[in-house]
Enzyme design. Structure first.
Site, PDB file in Angstrom:
ATOM      1  N   ASP A  70      -5.054  44.085  -3.976  1.00  0.00           N
ATOM      2  CA  ASP A  70      -5.536  43.481  -2.738  1.00  0.00           C
ATOM      3  C   ASP A  70      -4.414  42.905  -1.879  1.00  0.00           C
ATOM      4  O   ASP A  70      -3.321  42.592  -2.368  1.00  0.00           O
ATOM      5  CB  ASP A  70      -6.505  42.341  -3.058  1.00  0.00           C
ATOM      6  CG  ASP A  70      -7.866  42.826  -3.498  1.00  0.00           C
ATOM      7  OD1 ASP A  70      -8.017  44.041  -3.751  1.00  0.00           O
ATOM      8  OD2 ASP A  70      -8.786  41.984  -3.593  1.00  0.00           O
ATOM      9  N   HIS A 121     -10.257  45.558   3.501  1.00  0.00           N
ATOM     10  CA  HIS A 121     -10.219  44.172   3.043  1.00  0.00           C
ATOM     11  C   HIS A 121     -10.234  43.216   4.234  1.00  0.00           C
ATOM     12  O   HIS A 121      -9.605  42.158   4.188  1.00  0.00           O
ATOM     13  CB  HIS A 121      -8.967  43.965   2.182  1.00  0.00           C
ATOM     14  CG  HIS A 121      -9.028  42.767   1.272  1.00  0.00           C
ATOM     15  ND1 HIS A 121     -10.175  42.340   0.635  1.00  0.00           N
ATOM     16  CD2 HIS A 121      -8.047  41.898   0.870  1.00  0.00           C
ATOM     17  CE1 HIS A 121      -9.911  41.276  -0.098  1.00  0.00           C
ATOM     18  NE2 HIS A 121      -8.631  40.986   0.033  1.00  0.00           N
ATOM     19  N   HIS A 125      -8.126  38.918   6.964  1.00  0.00           N
ATOM     20  CA  HIS A 125      -8.221  38.212   5.687  1.00  0.00           C
ATOM     21  C   HIS A 125      -8.362  36.708   5.904  1.00  0.00           C
ATOM     22  O   HIS A 125      -7.682  35.886   5.293  1.00  0.00           O
ATOM     23  CB  HIS A 125      -7.001  38.489   4.811  1.00  0.00           C
ATOM     24  CG  HIS A 125      -7.218  38.165   3.354  1.00  0.00           C
ATOM     25  ND1 HIS A 125      -7.169  36.879   2.862  1.00  0.00           N
ATOM     26  CD2 HIS A 125      -7.494  38.948   2.281  1.00  0.00           C
ATOM     27  CE1 HIS A 125      -7.391  36.884   1.561  1.00  0.00           C
ATOM     28  NE2 HIS A 125      -7.593  38.135   1.177  1.00  0.00           N
ATOM     29  N   HIS A 216      -2.811  41.873  -7.090  1.00  0.00           N
ATOM     30  CA  HIS A 216      -2.463  41.719  -5.671  1.00  0.00           C
ATOM     31  C   HIS A 216      -1.044  42.200  -5.407  1.00  0.00           C
ATOM     32  O   HIS A 216      -0.106  41.716  -6.046  1.00  0.00           O
ATOM     33  CB  HIS A 216      -2.574  40.258  -5.240  1.00  0.00           C
ATOM     34  CG  HIS A 216      -3.973  39.709  -5.305  1.00  0.00           C
ATOM     35  ND1 HIS A 216      -4.565  39.346  -6.501  1.00  0.00           N
ATOM     36  CD2 HIS A 216      -4.895  39.469  -4.336  1.00  0.00           C
ATOM     37  CE1 HIS A 216      -5.799  38.908  -6.258  1.00  0.00           C
ATOM     38  NE2 HIS A 216      -6.007  38.969  -4.951  1.00  0.00           N
TER      39      HIS A 216
END
Length: 266
Positions: A70, A121, A125, A216
């Site tokens: 991510d 995503h 964010h 991540h």
């Protein structure tokens, strides 16, 4: 969602039929809102709609797991992650932030060129993403879709909310855009833990085929030497997969997942 609407309708009906019972109706509504909020704060919840937590049964039977990364792409970390995946002949799904895709389009293109999947995503964010209404969520998600498609030529089919937190408006938005909410089976907490061994242990302890793992490449914590912890934790995880006869591949949608979806879902 349907339960929530039912409780609201039931409370309204109770008030109309017996106004003096308003405390009971109010209590039911309060309990409903607490339940909805709790479901939204639990990334693995399916109470607000479909949520991919594991791979399909056929993928699990084949000994597959899914590595997901991510918050990228990151101009320095992501290329090193790609090299590590190449060395182990592993495939992953990168849930990318639209703004970062625009800033590092060449890295996003490299993700796709090397055979990995790319997911949505959101564009920015934002930690406040789950406080958006339907229109705000749609703007964030659509903008990321457009950024990813412009950079890579790919239209994502998978979506992951920031920190996995969402509200009841998300599922109708995803449905209209042909996207599928994707959570995880286990996570390494590599954004807050600087010990690669601990990160890897969280991901591999009890690991079994069909699991979806969360790491991540965009916001990795630093280890004791100041290096992004993912660069030390990921090789440990990949080695553990090999030792257990497992392999990492992309996330396949269940056969019934595309029904009643928008553009990307057919």
């Amino acid at each position: 969602m349907q339960v929530g609407f039912g409780l609201h309708a039931g409370a309204a009906g109770l008030l109309l039929a017996s106004p003096e019972r308003w405390p009971l109706a109010l209590g039911a509504l309060a309990a409903c809102h607490v339940a909805i909020t709790a479901a939204g704060m639990w990334p693995r919840s399916r109470l607000l709609g479909p949520n991919l937590l594991r791979l399909t049964a056929s993928q699990a039977a084949a000994g597959s797991v899914a590595l997901t990364l991510d918050d990228g792409p990151h101009p320095e970390v992501t290329p090193q992650v790609l090299d590590l995946l190449d060395r182990h002949q592993a495939r992953a799904t990168f849930f990318c932030v639209g703004r970062k895709v625009e800033e590092h389009a060449a890295v996003a293109q490299e993700i796709v060129r090397r055979g990995h999947d790319i997911g949505n995503h959101t564009y920015g964010h934002s930690n406040a993403f789950a406080f958006n209404g339907a229109a705000g969520m749609r703007r964030e998600i659509e903008r990321a879709q457009q950024a990813i498609e412009r950079a890579t030529g790919r239209v994502p089919q998978l979506f992951r909310a920031p920190a996995g937190i969402r509200n009841p408006f998300l599922e109708p938005v995803l449905c209209g855009l042909g996207l599928h909410l994707t959570a995880w089976t286990r996570r390494g907490f590599d954004t807050v833990t600087g010990d690669p061994a601990r990160v890897a242990a969280r991901l591999t302890r009890g690991l079994r085929a069909g699991d979806i793992l969360l790491l991540h490449d965009g916001r990795s914590a630093s280890d004791a030497r100041g290096r992004p912890v993912i660069l030390e934790a990921l090789p440990r995880v990949l080695d553990a997969l090999g030792e257990r006869g497992l392999r990492s591949e992309g996330i396949h949608l269940p056969p019934d997942a595309r029904s009643n979806r928008g553009p990307s879902g057919g």
